[in-house]
Motif scaffolding. Structure first.
Motif: not given
Length: 429
Positions: A1-2, A5, A119-120, A122-124, A262, A285
């Motif tokens: 997902m990263s 994104a 995970g959050e 990495r997404l940010w 998001w 998210t």
């Protein structure tokens, strides 16, 4: 997902229509209610409710229900102790498992907590780097000025990104030698800090040549934006981020858009004339600490014109400030919102020069500080403010002028504000 994104944030076309945004939100909420809400003791019995029927949240209620809302089994008091220990020691590395804990005061001064899983984080980082990494083929050096560090921010570090934190609670002059040695390609800081660095650069006390400048944590005023562009030759992007998530970012044309990829952001309109609203956030998210039906007291002014970038996500003219710090003048129809932009423009159009100013509304009195003003500025400003009231069909408060430097207005210094107190509540009533 990263990776997806990152690519979407950097190369994505954005939403083409409001219908596309709504369909995206509906699908995201279906996934969220199926996979995340059942893991929250607070929300597990509410998965069948529409968003609007979920309990209305704010910072105080989120803190009160923190232990039940989060999906990680983290006790609020334990999280507070870890966050307070980090604030005291200035060591922000401790985690609870792989979960980072942060403490936020916000502009209201009310304490809040936020969580971020690996995970959050990495997404940010993928969203931020995708949007604001200047040149993919060059290693970047990021200088990040903030009140507190967090593993969330350090998640931007990788083989191609050197990330250095500059603590705003440390003496500012001590940062300058390290900042000069870093010679950042990306400079991230609150607007007032960027303005100070711009003045230091103009005065020759530090030489910086960033390729990207990002204003965070507070509203970027037109005056500070102009100063930053003059000093560094590039404009500042804006990231409107709260404890509750990244709410808005500037696009390729430099315009601020709500982050509707998001988040779903509904509106509590407080002034129909301008469309000014307080955002109600639903973050699909955030799995560690669900943010649903959460009302912020920030006031946003929408821009009804489509942005030239082509993205249909709501275009924001500006972030006006906190709801408690909005000027209200009397009119025949009741209290009328007076934007700080209208006040700033009135002052900018004065024929007389002045070094600085501060405006504080205390009930039905408007206290005005003029620092270093040329002769005639007070009378000219009085006349222009009366003209502003006439154009807006409202009655200005009593004007009380002061000379000298304007008062300091907290850590996030605002030139225009409302002083809290019973007199404001009586006026608004």
């Amino acid at each position: 997902m990263s990776l997806s994104a990152f690519l979407r944030s950097r190369y994505g076309r954005g939403f083409a229509s409001r219908a596309e945004i709504e369909a995206h939100h509906d699908a995201a909420f279906r996934r969220f209610r199926a996979k995340v809400m059942p893991r929250s003791p607070f929300y597990r019995d509410m998965t069948g409710l529409p968003l609007a029927q979920l309990p209305r949240m704010n910072k105080a209620r989120l803190m009160e229900e923190f232990s039940a809302i989060n999906t990680c089994g983290i006790d609020r008091d334990q999280a507070i102790q870890i966050a307070l220990s980090a604030e005291t020691s200035r060591d922000f590395s401790p985690l609870i498992g792989d979960i980072s804990v942060g403490l936020s005061t916000g502009t209201s001064g009310q304490r809040g907590l936020f969580l971020a899983t690996s995970g959050e984080r990495r997404l940010w980082a993928a969203i931020m780097l995708g949007r604001y990494w200047p040149q993919l083929w060059r290693r970047q050096r990021v200088a990040f000025f903030m009140r507190a560090d967090n593993a969330l921010y350090r998640s931007m570090s990788n083989l191609l990104v050197r990330f250095e934190f500059f603590d705003l609670l440390a003496p500012f002059d001590e940062h300058l030698p390290r900042l000069a040695a870093l010679d950042p390609t990306v400079l991230v800081a609150p607007a007032q800090v960027l303005a100070v660095l711009a003045r230091e650069h103009i005065a020759g006390r530090i030489a910086l040549s960033p390729r990207r400048i990002i204003s965070v944590a507070e509203t970027l005023s037109p005056d500070d934006a102009a100063l930053i562009r003059h000093a560094f030759g590039i404009g500042a992007d804006q990231v409107y981020q709260a404890t509750e998530g990244v709410l808005a970012m500037t696009c390729s044309r430099g315009q601020l858009h709500l982050n509707e990829r998001w988040l779903r952001i509904d509106r509590d309109v407080i002034d129909p004339a301008t469309g000014a609203f307080c955002p109600i956030i639903h973050d699909f998210t955030r799995k560690s600490l669900p943010i649903l039906n959460y009302r912020l007291d920030d006031v946003l002014i929408p821009d009804p014109t489509p942005c030239a970038c082509g993205c249909a996500s709501q275009h924001i003219a500006r972030i006006e400030g906190r709801e408690d710090d909005i000027l209200w003048w009397e009119s025949a129809q009741g209290p009328r919102l007076i934007t700080s932009e209208a006040i700033r423009t009135t002052i900018a159009c004065l024929p007389q020069k002045l070094r600085d100013y501060g405006i504080v509304q205390r009930g039905k009195a408007l206290h005005i500080w003029l620092d270093g003003a040329e002769t005639g500025a007070e009378n000219a400003l009085r006349e222009q403010l009366l003209n502003l009231g006439s154009r807006l069909k409202c009655r200005p408060p009593e004007f009380v002028f002061h000379t000298g430097s304007p008062p300091e207005i907290g850590a996030k210094r605002r030139r225009i504000r409302v002083e809290k107190g019973p007199h404001i509540d009586e006026f608004r009533a």
